[in-house]
Design a protein around this motif. Structure first.
Motif, PDB file in Angstrom:
ATOM      1  N   CYS A 100      -5.807  -4.876   3.578  1.00 35.09           N
ATOM      2  CA  CYS A 100      -5.330  -4.869   4.962  1.00 35.09           C
ATOM      3  C   CYS A 100      -4.818  -6.263   5.331  1.00 35.09           C
ATOM      4  CB  CYS A 100      -6.451  -4.464   5.917  1.00 35.09           C
ATOM      5  SG  CYS A 100      -7.022  -2.773   5.701  1.00 35.09           S
ATOM      6  N   ALA A 155      -0.904   4.030   7.469  1.00 33.26           N
ATOM      7  CA  ALA A 155      -1.620   3.643   8.698  1.00 33.26           C
ATOM      8  C   ALA A 155      -1.972   4.868   9.513  1.00 33.26           C
ATOM      9  CB  ALA A 155      -0.771   2.680   9.523  1.00 33.26           C
ATOM     10  N   SER A 203      -5.144   0.694  11.475  1.00 32.63           N
ATOM     11  CA  SER A 203      -4.645  -0.491  10.782  1.00 32.63           C
ATOM     12  C   SER A 203      -4.017  -0.087   9.446  1.00 32.63           C
ATOM     13  CB  SER A 203      -5.786  -1.478  10.535  1.00 32.63           C
ATOM     14  OG  SER A 203      -6.307  -1.965  11.749  1.00 32.63           O
ATOM     15  N   THR A 247      -9.762   1.282   9.099  1.00 31.51           N
ATOM     16  CA  THR A 247      -8.567   1.979   8.627  1.00 31.51           C
ATOM     17  C   THR A 247      -8.961   3.307   7.985  1.00 31.51           C
ATOM     18  OG1 THR A 247      -6.565   1.700   7.296  1.00 31.51           O
ATOM     19  CG2 THR A 247      -8.605   0.783   6.398  1.00 31.51           C
TER      20      THR A 247
END
Length: 522
Positions: A132, A199, A189, A291
């Motif tokens: 990320c 995402a 995220s 995420t």
């Protein structure tokens, strides 16, 4: 692990309530929070968890159920009769301390909330630090579900994403669990795996659902009552919790299907999370990555603590959490195997055998009124008096009475709603006029008193089997709920009856309380 790592086993991060006769063995004093090891070892001295966030309470109970099954050997069907083996643990009065120590010794390094390089922080994915964007993290305001983040409205408190108050490790732990079980679907995220960025996350396994748990006089009783007998094919070597995995799962592969009760309890998350501790004080969390866990596919949604019902389109779905719906309105679906209703509700599987622990168990409902994506509305936390002595197996004659009382209470609540809406439409001479204010006030007046009426009559039911009618008087019950609806209707509509038009509208609409206008025979 480094000495400053936060061990869930030892750090007092789980709030508890003690039973009245539970002095601390060393000092005579009691602490308000315990580490995970002491929560299990001292579960017989603990009245219950004291977690103020209901979805976190619900999530942590599932973790504790899985651990209880492991340390008692009730994670597999054999050897011998599963119910008899659970009764043996119950008779011993405590969870086996030696087996708790042995289990946590084996997985000690997997119960750190964060640790050094190469570690496996509990219920987290350390790969997110590389997969990320470190400059576009979720942040602690996003992690803590009671805080506003981004452009969202403030709920419980105001806050700033640029200078947030740092949550404690204990607070972060509970919110980490909320994300795993109740996290939203939709935009999250960005995470890059094998050169491809994505995402988009799938909703958590309990999102929007209301969770029902048998609750005893101690956490020890609650945990044993919350166990569900596993299928005979379940093997603990395959039915694994996330902290027991040899390797972290492949985000590009389909999510693994749960192989038994422990993986169903603890390994159904669709989100990946990583907490970032504060460099100066490891008691606080500075940042968080949140995420997706799997790029494609979804873990089959199944849970033994939900009421499952059928939609008009024939789809199976869990009964949603509604903050304005009292728990007694679900009681027949909790006590009866085949409750009536067009939605064909199915009793949570946990109640099939929970009453074998104690017939004085209560029911605790925990949830989060939400939409599938970003919108969160309100927490739900409710409890019944002891009711599991009335389950169909123990008191079959009470089953029709419980169902009928619930039906009558529901029926007159619905009739009241129709009556005030019809009266408002007639008074305003607009069939499309919004009667929300009258309807909300009528509901606020009726439902709390209907709940008191229900429980008063419920407590009067005979479970001995000596009374053929179990002490249930249908006519009197009908009259009681009707009287409550009439009183609420008169109070809400009384302000407009001073005019001829208002009095006529109220008088004509009153017929809805009695089932509506009679249809003329052809």
């Amino acid at each position: 692990m480094p000495t400053d790592a936060y061990s869930l086993l030892d750090e007092p991060g789980i709030p508890v309530r003690w039973v009245p006769t539970a002095p601390d063995p060393a000092t005579g004093r009691l602490t308000g929070s315990l580490g995970l090891r002491d929560v299990l070892v001292r579960s017989a001295d603990i009245a219950g968890l004291a977690i103020p966030v209901p979805p976190a309470h619900s999530a942590l109970l599932r973790i504790l159920y899985a651990l209880t099954a492991r340390v008692t050997g009730l994670d597999e069907a054999g050897p011998g009769d599963w119910g008899e083996r659970r009764q043996q643990v119950l008779d011993e009065g405590r969870l086996p301390a030696e087996r708790i120590e042995k289990y946590f010794a084996e997985y000690r390094d997997r119960f750190f909330l964060y640790g050094g390089e190469g570690g496996r922080p509990w219920m987290q994915d350390p790969r997110l630090a590389e997969q990320c964007d470190p400059g576009n993290t979720a942040g602690v305001n996003k992690l803590v579900v009671t805080r506003p983040s981004g452009n969202n409205h403030a709920w419980f408190r105001h806050g700033s994403d640029s200078a947030p108050d740092l949550p404690t490790a204990s607070e972060a732990l509970l919110n980490l669990l909320v994300w795993h079980y109740y996290g939203p679907s939709g935009r999250c995220s960005s995470r890059e795996v094998n050169g491809i960025k994505s995402a988009s996350a799938t909703a958590g396994p309990l999102r929007t659902a209301l969770s029902y748990h048998p609750e005893g006089d101690s956490l020890f009783e609650t945990l044993l009552a919350g166990l569900v007998p596993p299928e005979t094919t379940v093997r603990r070597t395959e039915d694994r919790c996330p902290w027991e995995w040899d390797e972290l799962p492949d985000p590009d592969a389909p999510p693994p299907v749960p192989a038994g009760p422990c993986s169903r309890l603890a390994a159904c998350s669709q989100h990946a999370v990583l907490l970032v501790p504060d460099e100066e004080n490891k008691e606080y969390i500075r940042d968080a990555y949140i995420t997706w866990a799997y790029r494609t596919g979804r873990i089959p949604r199944d849970d033994n603590y939900l009421i499952w019902q059928i939609s008009q389109q024939g789809n199976r779905y869990p009964r949603p959490a509604k903050a304005d719906r009292a728990l007694w309105r679900d009681l027949d679906a909790l006590l009866l195997h085949e409750p009536v209703g067009a939605s064909q509700p199915k009793q949570p599987k946990v109640f099939d055998a929970a009453f074998e622990v104690s017939e004085f168990l209560r029911v605790r409902a925990l949830g989060f009124e939400q939409e599938g994506q970003a919108k969160d509305t309100q927490f739900v936390d409710a409890s019944t008096p002891p009711v599991l002595g009335y389950v169909e197996e123990l008191a079959p004659r009470t089953a029709p009475a419980v169902a009928r009382m619930r039906q009558l209470g529901e029926m007159y609540g619905q009739r009241l709603d129709r009556a005030v809406k019809r009266a408002w439409a007639a008074y305003t001479e607009d069939a499309k006029a919004d009667a929300g204010t009258w309807a909300a006030e009528a509901a606020a007046r009726y439902w709390p008193r209907a709940e008191d009426e229900f429980w008063a009559r419920f407590r009067g039911l005979d479970r001995s089997g000596r009374a053929l009618d179990v002490g249930f008087d249908p006519a009197a019950t009908r009259a009681a709920f009707l009287a409550l609806a009439q009183e609420a209707y008169d109070a809400v509509t009384g302000s407009v009856t001073r005019t001829l038009r208002g009095a006529k509208a109220v008088s004509n609409a009153r017929v809805e309380l009695y089932g509506g206008p009679r249809k003329k025979r052809a």
